[in-house]
Design an enzyme around this catalytic site. Structure first.
Site, PDB file in Angstrom:
ATOM      1  N   ASP A   1      21.993  36.874  35.833  1.00  0.00           N
ATOM      2  CA  ASP A   1      21.904  35.699  34.976  1.00  0.00           C
ATOM      3  C   ASP A   1      20.999  36.056  33.782  1.00  0.00           C
ATOM      4  O   ASP A   1      20.422  37.137  33.730  1.00  0.00           O
ATOM      5  CB  ASP A   1      21.360  34.494  35.775  1.00  0.00           C
ATOM      6  CG  ASP A   1      21.856  33.157  35.217  1.00  0.00           C
ATOM      7  OD1 ASP A   1      22.130  33.080  33.994  1.00  0.00           O
ATOM      8  OD2 ASP A   1      21.974  32.195  35.990  1.00  0.00           O
TER       9      ASP A   1
ATOM     10  N   GLU B   1      20.273  22.637  33.594  1.00  0.00           N
ATOM     11  CA  GLU B   1      19.389  23.473  34.411  1.00  0.00           C
ATOM     12  C   GLU B   1      18.078  22.749  34.742  1.00  0.00           C
ATOM     13  O   GLU B   1      18.075  21.558  35.056  1.00  0.00           O
ATOM     14  CB  GLU B   1      19.189  24.846  33.749  1.00  0.00           C
ATOM     15  CG  GLU B   1      20.533  25.586  33.632  1.00  0.00           C
ATOM     16  CD  GLU B   1      20.439  27.024  33.171  1.00  0.00           C
ATOM     17  OE1 GLU B   1      19.568  27.757  33.654  1.00  0.00           O
ATOM     18  OE2 GLU B   1      21.277  27.434  32.345  1.00  0.00           O
TER      19      GLU B   1
END
Length: 627
Positions: free
Chosen positions: A308, A514
């Site tokens: 990521d 997020e």
């Protein structure tokens, strides 16, 4: 000296031609060769520097053609909201991607780079793209064929901008709605998540029969490489805290968080992204047992594993505390491509040093490069490295918007319909004297789309992209003689004095993505509750909740006549009015448990303390009205 006979000269000429042709013939450039032979041929020509370059993914903003050429960079990405220009056209995107690609093609081996982007509910970074409902809504549909069509449409829109790789689907199983990424998860139920992996053949194309398990597959220029994410356990963290620790047994990990990966791999998914989170205290980006031992060796995944964003930096706390350790742990765990995304020379220098000093074995580098090249060869990017304008009309096409509208209709859940069952409020009449539309989300396209829309965190307002707000959808739907009055936050006196036939109140969460979406109270922010109170105390009302997850609604429920969970429906708000006014019937069933109070959380179907406001699988239905 004797003269050569004519036949002898002819033979020698043929020999020379054969040598020349052999010199010109480069096996890895021949699409007729098997992929394995092409990989082998190319890798034996590559230096260590060229191999490490393939493992590097950098952000568009630092990816000049010169950088691509000098460092042999293997991949580029657009982070959330990273665009070539505000409201950039498809043509502008194509020119940007091609310009970067030309840098890669100018190296002596000419290995094309692969450009990736988060297309998590349609091509969501791009102006005028079709924005589909977020996954939390799509799970409600329980319709794998619909999701497959969404994958097909998304692939076309992404390819319309010259991009061949998407960081989707998210196959997280969100077990706690306090998590800020819960809207990226199809369901708390791993079976629904498994069914929804049908988006992968939509994005990549249908895997040919008799394909070997775990081999990546992408069916040409109208399809994109997909990415199953985030491996593994991202949706199971304690209290839903993003990037945190998932505490569960190996059996728990396998039964809840792993099943979607089995389906994704059997459907030929090209890449898998590793999760920021930890499992029982060990960072997934450093977990060799799961990344190499389980994903690669046991599940036979043959595509590439990608980190990521700054994922290896976050192996340490605070991030980037000991970068050389992060490089060793991340690459050693089995991550093949590193999403760096800016400071790539540091990574290249560290990894080069570690290979030269036998800290990381050359076999690990070769495994990574082989996997990356396999995906590139399978995609056909060596044959077609540069995009053309042939698909630009696919971006935000009428057909795709109609598909999104259908997805909206199938994703809404009717939670209440009338103060008593024998007096339903929905469907609403199209012809009536005067109706009120109110609420912070009624005329707000950005709120309706949610996070990961145009920017990473999303944007409020109506200028971000092209679409239909719920207010405009209502105006489009009612009879021309019906007066529609819009007041975002009316006081009780206004509502009482206007003699409305009924009201539609649209409220919900602000946009987030997020960790910025992590919430311990899951409340609808003001003025949402005030609007519900002022309107619903005075007139019959339907409340439409725009949110990325179940939110606290119990305190207002008695006051509300009808309640609709619309999740984050995207640009096609017309789908909401289609149901409210009875052009179609409600059919959606909750794919997440709707709690009474946050202190019940986490609470999922099958838990011993299961006592929801609305259980998993709940949803009232209506029939379409006959026009």
């Amino acid at each position: 000296m004797g003269r050569l006979s004519k036949p002898m000269m002819g033979f020698m000429l043929l020999c020379c031609l054969a040598v020349l042709t052999e010199a010109d013939y480069i096996k890895y450039k021949d699409p007729k060769q098997p992929v394995g032979a092409r990989i082998k041929d190319l890798m034996k020509r590559m230096t260590l520097q060229e191999k490490i370059g393939q493992m590097v993914q950098i952000e568009r903003s630092v990816a000049t053609p010169d950088v691509m050429k000098q460092y042999f960079i293997g991949s580029v990405l657009s982070g959330g909201g990273s665009v070539p220009a505000p409201k950039a056209t498809a043509e502008t995107w194509i020119n940007t991607v091609n310009e970067i690609q030309k840098g890669s093609l100018s190296t002596h081996l000419g290995i094309p780079m692969i450009y990736g982007i988060d297309a998590v509910h349609g091509h969501n970074n791009v102006y005028n793209a079709t924005i589909f409902p977020h996954n939390v809504g799509l799970g409600v549909t329980r319709d794998p064929q619909l999701v497959k069509k969404i994958g097909e449409a998304t692939a076309l829109e992404v390819r319309a901008t010259g991009i061949p790789y998407v960081f989707a689907p998210c196959i997280a199983v969100c077990r706690d709605p306090r998590w800020g990424r819960c809207y990226e998860s199809y369901s708390e139920d791993p079976k629904i998540v498994q069914a929804m992996t049908e988006i992968i053949p939509g994005l990549q194309g249908e895997l040919p029969a008799k394909s070997r398990k775990g081999i990546p597959f992408v069916a040409g220029k109208q399809k994109v490489a997909a990415c199953a994410k985030h491996f593994v356990g991202d949706g199971g963290t304690t209290k839903g805290i993003d990037e945190n620790n998932t505490v569960t047994s190996f059996d728990g990990l396998l039964s809840i968080h792993m099943p979607g990966y089995y389906n994704s791999i059997s459907k030929g998914v090209a890449t898998v992204m590793v999760s920021y989170s930890s499992w029982n205290g060990k960072r997934m980006h450093a977990n060799r047992d799961l990344v190499t031992g389980f994903l690669k060796d046991k599940l036979k995944f043959k595509g590439f594993v990608i980190s990521d964003w700054q994922g290896i930096d976050r192996i340490t706390s605070p991030p980037h505390l000991n970068y050389s350790y992060s490089v060793e742990a991340g690459v050693g765990a089995g991550i093949d491509m590193i999403m760096i995304p800016y400071n790539f020379t540091e990574f290249i220098d560290d990894l080069t040093y570690q290979v030269k000093n036998n800290i990381i074995p050359m076999s690990r580098i070769d495994d990574a490069v082989k996997r990356i090249l396999r995906v590139k060869f399978v995609m056909g990017i060596f044959e077609n490295p540069l995009a053309d304008f042939s698909l630009v009309n696919q971006l935000g096409s009428k057909e795709h918007r109609e598909l999104a509208r259908e997805a909206v209709r199938k994703s809404l859940v009717l939670l209440k319909n009338g103060k008593s069952a024998d007096k339903p409020l929905l469907p609403l009449p199209k012809k009536t004297a005067k109706i009120l539309v109110a609420g912070s989300h009624a005329d707000n396209l950005g709120n309706q789309c949610g996070g990961w829309t145009i920017t990473w965190q999303g944007l409020g307002g109506n200028d971000l992209t092209i679409g239909t707000t719920i207010l405009n959808a209502v105006k489009n739907t009612v009879d021309p003689t019906t007066q529609v009055v819009y007041n975002e936050n009316p006081d009780a006196e206004f509502v009482k004095s206007n003699k409305f036939s009924f009201a539609i109140v649209v409220v919900g969460e602000p946009t987030y993505a997020e960790m910025y979406g992590d919430s311990f109270n899951l409340s609808i922010p003001e003025p949402g509750p005030s609007t519900i109170h002022n309107v619903c105390s005075a007139v019959k009302c339907v409340v439409v909740v725009i949110s990325g997850r179940p939110v606290v609604i119990q305190p207002y429920l008695a006051n509300i006549d009808a309640l609709v969970a619309a999740w984050l429906p995207g640009t096609e708000g017309q789908g909401v009015a289609d149901l409210l006014f009875g052009d179609f019937g409600f059919s959606g069933k909750l794919a997440r448990t709707w709690f009474k109070t946050v202190d019940q959380l986490p609470m999922n179907i099958g838990d011993p303390h299961y006592d929801p406001l609305f259980p998993f699988g709940y949803g009232l239905t209506t029939k379409p009205t006959k026009n």
